[in-house]
Write a protein that holds these residues in place. Sequence first.
Motif: not given
Length: 427
Positions: A86-108
């Motif tokens: 339900y939450i999705g891959d929050l680890r990768e999303e958080t890492k992307a934000i800290l690296e200044g990247k756009k986080p991916s969406k959880n479509n599942n």
Amino acid sequence: LCLLGIHKEKESLGGHIVEVLTGEGKSVVLAVAAIVLAIIGKEVCIVCYSECLNKRDQNAFNDLISAFGLKSKIRYITFRKLVENYIGDLREETKAILEGKKPSKNNNRMKNMVMLVDEVDTLLEPDIYKGTYCPAFTITIPNFISIARMIKNGQSVEDVLKSDTYQKCLSSCPQYAHCFLEEAVKKLPSELEGLASHKYVVQDTPRGKRIGYHQFDGVSTDINYGHRTLFAFLHEQEQCAKGSKEFREFKRGEEYYSKLYINCGTFSYSKIVREISDTILGVTGTLPRPESKEASIMKELGIHHTTQIPTMFTKRRLLFSPAADTKVFHEDDFYRELCSSITTSRGDEKVRPVIVFFKTEEVLNKFLNSPSMRRLKEEVYQILKLSLSMEERDNIIKNATGPGKIVFAVAEYGRGTDFACHVKVVN
């Protein structure tokens, strides 16, 4: 039909729990209800506390679900996996934000599903209803384990932050992580203080020694409680003689724990369950009393209806008399009486199998190390612990009811485990 509310005057698919007695088909009820719901267009998830039981039921009903062409509509899943999905891959999303990247969406993301819960009373236990899910992503820092050792050996945070070791850690982690690293070092003393009350087990893995945690009916080495797990690892490593095989196995595991943990948030299990589904149906072996705390929690989850299904057997052979079947002994006498009971139960021919359940692994180990066990030293017995692999536990369970078998198990295996007997002489 009762679970789906068809027996009520006003048919509606609302929160509903059905009591089905032990051994009378809870898994079948859930599978058939899931198929009916999927046929009328509902997305269904069958949720269980146990990975082992989850896979067992999925394998048992996979062909039937496939025959109806409903594999995409019905999912068997554990509570933990349900929340992670339900939450999705929050680890990768958080890492992307800290690296200044756009986080991916959880479509599942799972939502608006009908939730069918096996042994629904486990949903009401503190670990689930009051528990929280705290994902964190990690950054491997080779020297971080040395910093933890410095704190464990009594060095102050101020000295650690001025050390060459800390500077090496800074140079080996991304710029965005520098502030997290400093905060982590400042929190290490409080993490160390909590080690005395920290419950864990040591596990052998192909990658060396790991720290594991009990999770329902198993032990997981994938769960980490931040740097407290690192201190547990260091504590166990220090108990081994340097150069010993055990010490070398701990040495192999060092890289895995030399990490900086960055928390991605804290999520309530119960709130996520309510967001995933506003329709919770389930089965249990024992309904909670109407005035109990568990009953009030059920109402908070939207479960307002309960039904007791009478036994399908004309005469039940599963009988329990509290007066006749409860015996209380002093600990030393208890072990002796238990051994005597095992010997008596097996009969003169030693054909009848015996399975003994212990409340905890600690109690089981006390019994195995007691002087009374000498009476059974010539016997072959097997031990069902949570630390076993799924293949090992399946093999012991499959053979537990063979002629003359003795199995000692922890209490978690006394729930939902099928000890089926197919040997004519035993029956």
